[in-house]
Each structure stands twice: as structure tokens, then as C-alpha cells.
Write a protein that holds these residues in place. Structure first.
Motif, short mmCIF file in Angstrom:
data_model
loop_
_atom_site.label_atom_id
_atom_site.label_comp_id
_atom_site.label_asym_id
_atom_site.label_seq_id
_atom_site.Cartn_x
_atom_site.Cartn_y
_atom_site.Cartn_z
N PHE A 1 0.87 -1.17 0.00
CA PHE A 1 0.00 0.00 0.00
C PHE A 1 0.91 1.23 0.00
O PHE A 1 1.47 1.59 1.04
N GLY A 2 1.10 1.84 -1.16
CA GLY A 2 2.06 2.93 -1.27
C GLY A 2 3.45 2.42 -0.94
O GLY A 2 3.94 1.46 -1.55
N ASP A 3 4.09 3.04 0.05
CA ASP A 3 5.43 2.61 0.47
C ASP A 3 5.39 1.57 1.58
O ASP A 3 6.44 1.17 2.09
N LEU A 4 4.21 1.14 1.94
CA LEU A 4 4.06 0.22 3.06
C LEU A 4 3.77 -1.19 2.55
O LEU A 4 2.84 -1.41 1.78
N LYS A 5 4.56 -2.15 3.01
CA LYS A 5 4.36 -3.54 2.62
C LYS A 5 3.99 -4.35 3.86
O LYS A 5 4.68 -4.30 4.88
N VAL A 6 2.89 -5.08 3.76
CA VAL A 6 2.41 -5.88 4.89
C VAL A 6 3.34 -7.07 5.10
O VAL A 6 3.60 -7.86 4.19
N GLU A 7 3.85 -7.18 6.32
CA GLU A 7 4.73 -8.28 6.67
C GLU A 7 3.95 -9.44 7.30
O GLU A 7 4.25 -10.62 7.07
N ALA A 8 2.95 -9.10 8.12
CA ALA A 8 2.15 -10.13 8.79
C ALA A 8 0.81 -9.53 9.20
O ALA A 8 0.68 -8.31 9.33
N ALA A 9 -0.17 -10.39 9.40
CA ALA A 9 -1.48 -9.96 9.87
C ALA A 9 -2.11 -11.10 10.66
O ALA A 9 -2.03 -12.27 10.25
N ASP A 10 -2.70 -10.78 11.81
CA ASP A 10 -3.31 -11.83 12.61
C ASP A 10 -4.39 -11.26 13.53
O ASP A 10 -4.57 -10.06 13.64
N ASP A 11 -5.11 -12.18 14.15
CA ASP A 11 -6.07 -11.84 15.20
C ASP A 11 -5.41 -12.27 16.50
O ASP A 11 -5.21 -13.46 16.74
N PHE A 12 -5.01 -11.30 17.32
CA PHE A 12 -4.15 -11.57 18.47
C PHE A 12 -4.79 -12.55 19.45
O PHE A 12 -5.95 -12.40 19.85
N ALA A 13 -4.03 -13.55 19.82
CA ALA A 13 -4.42 -14.52 20.84
C ALA A 13 -3.32 -14.58 21.90
O ALA A 13 -2.15 -14.36 21.60
N TYR A 14 -3.71 -14.88 23.12
CA TYR A 14 -2.77 -14.84 24.25
C TYR A 14 -2.91 -16.10 25.09
O TYR A 14 -4.02 -16.49 25.46
N THR A 15 -1.79 -16.73 25.34
CA THR A 15 -1.74 -17.86 26.28
C THR A 15 -1.05 -17.39 27.55
O THR A 15 0.11 -16.99 27.52
N ASP A 16 -1.78 -17.39 28.66
CA ASP A 16 -1.22 -16.92 29.92
C ASP A 16 -0.07 -17.84 30.33
O ASP A 16 -0.26 -19.06 30.47
N PRO A 17 1.14 -17.26 30.52
CA PRO A 17 2.30 -18.11 30.84
C PRO A 17 2.25 -18.69 32.25
O PRO A 17 3.03 -19.58 32.58
N ILE A 18 1.32 -18.22 33.07
CA ILE A 18 1.23 -18.71 34.45
C ILE A 18 0.21 -19.83 34.58
O ILE A 18 0.51 -20.90 35.11
N ASP A 19 -1.01 -19.61 34.06
CA ASP A 19 -2.05 -20.63 34.25
C ASP A 19 -2.45 -21.34 32.96
O ASP A 19 -3.30 -22.24 32.99
N GLY A 20 -1.85 -20.94 31.84
CA GLY A 20 -2.12 -21.61 30.58
C GLY A 20 -3.44 -21.27 29.94
O GLY A 20 -3.78 -21.82 28.88
N SER A 21 -4.22 -20.36 30.53
CA SER A 21 -5.51 -19.98 29.93
C SER A 21 -5.28 -19.26 28.60
O SER A 21 -4.27 -18.58 28.41
N ILE A 22 -6.22 -19.41 27.69
CA ILE A 22 -6.09 -18.87 26.34
C ILE A 22 -7.19 -17.85 26.08
O ILE A 22 -8.37 -18.10 26.37
#
Length: 542
Positions: free
Chosen positions: A443-464
């Protein structure tokens, strides 16, 4: 006497990122508040005879609901409730009281930075024993219970006098009305170098704090004017009012513009700050420099040792995903752990309890540390005063020196408020369908490197946690993020976050919106914001 009252469920009592928020007339419906309070108690175990902390930001309907909570807590079997005098407890102060007195949990009555009044917003939030917001497993249980509730239990008793400090009996349960400020102010005096800040102020450094007619007024008066020696009147709009005096108690460049303009004027104060409805957010402004929340987190982390409470350094840093990566660069240089979480302070709780992080922040004007389990507006303001007092440099000098060392993250948030809910959901759904095809597109001078829907895994209790915001990342470190906010009460709020990293100090003086103009345009092109929302531009830019 305990009375059991038949009721019917409401289907709209799903808590958001900060509890249940609705308009006052919704909460005032028959049994609406009672249903939700009972659903909280029904979702908890092991509290018989334990203590509960209750307070709020003083907004309209606060006192009425507190009386309901007290009588229902007695019926539920709590042994004691600690409630702030006048029904007042800032959110960080409530967190501290829960932790200090080892209460089972707390109920905070607030809609945070949202307007107050007879037709405006109200909220109820449950905090667990660590002082932090209830995790998703509890809020989901509360919601599920609210959908099938058939009765609630309440003590038939007279209202408690909330304005008199002391202990009272309510159907066999002790109600202790406490000074809402004392414990919190004592904690701040332990964490910060009050002597250095007093010297700064007595030397002519002018400080003003706008409490926006909300809860931090009594706290700021006690600390800034009484303990730190600022002249009377340094705390503006200091009396908590049910409608916040007509203010929209959201400390940003739109709603705190009068304060900003005053500090920026030739003869204005050296330092200005504002806090929100319940006291957990902050805005910091120095002469010639507005400090973005993302930069504030990074600079506090980089200068933590200036404050006595953090003299041994910090364990790590956490930020919400939409918050800029400025703090990441500090963590990298200092060799600290850096954690990127979904939006919502509850995600920081496990990390702090496990000793992984000390300082946390969100771009939505929230910063805090492990001293409590909530963001803390007045804490952030005092930290800045401590840094200025120790470094003996202005806010602007401190910020510019930080940029020179770490680079500048140009950053902005565009809010599209009260968007039609179907239109907002349609925009996000269409974006998700595009994710796989975006990488590699230009897009113009901008090139998309990655795209996602952010997800998180809690490093303490493993909840997602999934679907936490859509990220489009470009080569070179720029990015745009789209998410729907869970803090409004009508329609949907679409939030667009735009960020560009600039390491070259000779390019640190570009106006922010100009520096981000191409990214803003591309974000609209990718998401079809104008087309899908019918808006020519955002409601608020911060």
C-alpha cells in the motif's frame, strides 16, 4: 431477618473487560442490580465469615447500590464489609484495601471514565482477593448464573450511615465505614520520595491536578496539598460529584483540554495531570510536552530506581497488545522480561502475582505496578513528580532524552464511538476474512509483513484468550491495530491504533498525526472504516 425475593433473569448482564456497565435507568430496573449482585455471590465459594470491600467513584446511583450490596452481603454470609466513607473508594485504593486487610474480595461501583448522572453510566465490578479484577472464569460464571437466576436474598435492615466513620451492625454482619484516603496515602508515602517532591514544589515548581469532579479529588488534596505542600487550589474540580460536575471524566487531550492549554500557556504551571472517574487512569503534561501513555510506561520503567519503593529495580514490564512498543525497547536494554497481553488489567494480575513483572501499562491512559492489582492514576502522577524531582530536569527534557536513547514510537489512537453494533462487527468480520491474503500486499510505500487476530496464552495458568484485536504489521516496524472496546454502554466503539518507530533523533519533531498519515490512510483502505461506519473521521483522537 433475611428475605428471599423471587426474580426473573435479565439476558444482558455479561461483564466486559471492567465489569458490567449500563446506563443508570437500566440498573434502576426492578431487581436488575440485585440480580447481578446475587449472581456474583452465587459464583463464589468459601467466603462465609470473610471480609468484603465495597466502594465506588461517587457517581449517580452509587449510594443506593451500596446499600443493596451491604444488605445482600449480610444475607450471603459475609462476616464483615469495609466500605469507604460516603461510599467513596477509588479503584486503586479499593485494590489496596483488599490486599492490606486480606479481604476475600471487593465490589467496586464505577463506570470508570464514562460520564455520570441520572441518564448516564453506572457499573459493578468484582475484584478477587489479590485486589485485581476477576478473571474470565469468574466473570463467565457470573454471567451464566445471571441468565438463570430465580431469587435473591437480602437482609431486612435499615440503611447504614455511610458518612460516619465507625463500625455498625447489619443483621449480624459488621459494617466498617473507613476513611477512604488514609491507607492509600500512606502507601504512596512509602513508595515515593515525598521529601524530594516537597523540595521541588517549595522551590517554585508549579503543579496542578484536575480531578474532573471525580473520585481522586480527596486523595490528591491530601497528598499534593497537605503532604507535599502545594498551594491550596492546586487540585482542581476536587469534590466528587454524582454527575462529575458535567465533566466527561476521561483524562485525555479532548476532555482535559483546559488543563492542557493552561500548562502550555506562557505563564501556566510547570506540570499538569488529570485522573478519571474512578482514579485508575492518568494524563501527564509538562511545559511544552504531552506525555503519551505508551511513553509514560516506558519512561517510568527506565527511571524506576528514582523512587524509593523501586530502588532495587523492577522484575519486568507488561503492556497490552495495542500499547506501543516503547516499553519493549526499555526491557530489552535493561535485560528485563517483557509481556504483551490482551487489553484488560486482569491479564497483568497473574504476572504480578508470580513476580514476573513490576510495572504495567495500557495505552488507554492506564499505568500501574505491583503495589496494587489495578492501574493507578495518582501513583503514575506521583512517579513522574518523583522522577522530575530526582533528575532535576523538565518533563520535556526527560521525554526528549528518552527518545534520543531509545528511539521514538509515534503513536495514536482513533476512537469511533457509538458505532452501530452490526456495522462494527461486520467491519471486524470482514477484516478477519482478509487476514490470510494481506501479507505481501503493498500500500504505497508500506508492505504488509504479517497480519493476525491476536491470541494470548497466559504463561502462568495456561488460559487462552482469542480474538483480542486484529494486527496488520508492516515491514520496518510500523503497524495498525483494530479492536472493539468493551468499556462503552451504547453501540460499539471501534478503536484504531497506529504506530511507527523512528530511531533517528533528527526526525523526532514531526507532528504525530502527520508522521502517521500514510498509515491512517492505509488503515481506512484495508478496513473500509468510512464506508462501513458512515463516519468521516474519529470521534476522539489521542
Amino acid at each position: 431477618m433475611i428475605r428471599t425475593v423471587p426474580t426473573a433473569p435479565y439476558k444482558d448482564q455479561k461483564p466486559g473487560t471492567s465489569g458490567l456497565r449500563k446506563k443508570v435507568p437500566v440498573f434502576a430496573q426492578e431487581n436488575y442490580a440485585e440480580n447481578f449482585i446475587q449472581s456474583i455471590f452465587d459464583s463464589l465459594e468459601g467466603f462465609a465469615g470473610q471480609a468484603l470491600v465495597v466502594g465506588g467513584d461517587g457517581r449517580y446511583y452509587n449510594r443506593e447500590v451500596i446499600q443493596k450490596v451491604l444488605k445482600m452481603a449480610a444475607a450471603a454470609g459475609f462476616g464483615k464489609v469495609m466500605v469507604g466513607q460516603g461510599g467513596i473508594l477509588s479503584t486503586p485504593a479499593a485494590s489496596h484495601v483488599i490486599r492490606k486487610y486480606k479481604a476475600f474480595g471487593g465490589i467496586i461501583l464505577s463506570a470508570s471514565h464514562n460520564p455520570g448522572g441520572p441518564t448516564e453510566d453506572f457499573g459493578i465490578k468484582y475484584n478477587i482477593g489479590n485486589g485485581g479484577p476477576a478473571p474470565e472464569k469468574i466473570t463467565e460464571a457470573i454471567f451464566e448464573r445471571s441468565r438463570i437466576i430465580e431469587e435473591y436474598r437480602i437482609a431486612d435492615a435499615a440503611d447504614i450511615d455511610l458518612d460516619t466513620v465507625g463500625s455498625f451492625d447489619l443483621a449480624g454482619m459488621t459494617v466498617e465505614v473507613i476513611d477512604p484516603v488514609a491507607d492509600y496515602a500512606a502507601l504512596m508515602e512509602e513508595l515515593f520520595d515525598f521529601a524530594a517532591i516537597r523540595d521541588l514544589i517549595s522551590g517554585g515548581f508549579r503543579v496542578v491536578i484536575d480531578s474532573m469532579g471525580a473520585v481522586t479529588g480527596p486523595y490528591a488534596r491530601e497528598i499534593l496539598e497537605k503532604r507535599l505542600g502545594a498551594p491550596a487550589g492546586s487540585v482542581r474540580n476536587a469534590t466528587p460529584l454524582p454527575d462529575f460536575g458535567g465533566h466527561h471524566p476521561d483524562p485525555n487531550l479532548v476532555h482535559a483540554k483546559e488543563l492542557y492549554d493552561d500548562v502550555m500557556s506562557a505563564d501556566g504551571p510547570d506540570f499538569g495531570a488529570a485522573s478519571d472517574g474512578d482514579g485508575d487512569r492518568n494524563m501527564v503534561v509538562g511545559k511544552g510536552m504531552f506525555v503519551t501513555p505508551s511513553d509514560s510506561l516506558a519512561i517510568i520503567a527506565a527511571n524506576a530506581r528514582c523512587a524509593p519503593g523501586y530502588a532495587d529495580g523492577i522484575a519486568g514490564i507488561a503492556r497490552s497488545m495495542p500499547t506501543s512498543a516503547a516499553a519493549d525497547r526499555v526491557a530489552e536494554k535493561l535485560g528485563l522480561g517483557m509481556y504483551e497481553t490482551p487489553t484488560g488489567w486482569k491479564y497483568f494480575g497473574n504476572l504480578m502475582d508470580a513476580g514476573k513483572v513490576t510495572v504495567c501499562g495500557e495505552e488507554s491512559f492506564g499505568t500501574g505496578s505491583s503495589h496494587v492489582r489495578e492501574k493507578d492514576g495518582l501513583w503514575a502522577i506521583l512517579f513522574w513528580l518523583n522522577i522530575v524531582a530526582v533528575r532535576k530536569e523538565s518533563v520535556a527534557e526527560i521525554v526528549r532524552m528518552h527518545w534520543a536513547e531509545y528511539g521514538r514510537n509515534y503513536y495514536s489512537r482513533h476512537d469511533y464511538e457509538e458505532v452501530d453494533t452490526d456495522a462494527a462487527n461486520g467491519l471486524m468480520d470482514a477484516l478477519r476474512e482478509k487476514l490470510a491474503s494481506l501479507p505481501g500486499q503493498t500500500f504505497g510505500d508500506l508492505k504488509v509483513e504479517a497480519a493476525d487476530d491476536f491470541a494470548y496464552t497466559d504463561p502462568i495458568d495456561g488460559s487462552i484468550s482469542t480474538n483480542q484485536g486484529i494486527r496488520v504489521l508492516f515491514q520496518g516496524g510500523s503497524r495498525v491495530v483494530f479492536r472493539l472496546s468493551g468499556t462503552g454502554t451504547s453501540g460499539a466503539t471501534l478503536r484504531l491504533y497506529v504506530e511507527r518507530y523512528e530511531p533517528d533523533a533528527t526526525r523526532h519533531d514531526v507532528e504525530t498525526q502527520a508522521a502517521l498519515a500514510d498509515l491512517i490512510s492505509v488503515a481506512d483502505e484495508i478496513a473500509e472504516i468510512a464506508k462501513r461506519t458512515g463516519r468521516d473521521g474519529p470521534t476522539v483522537i489521542t
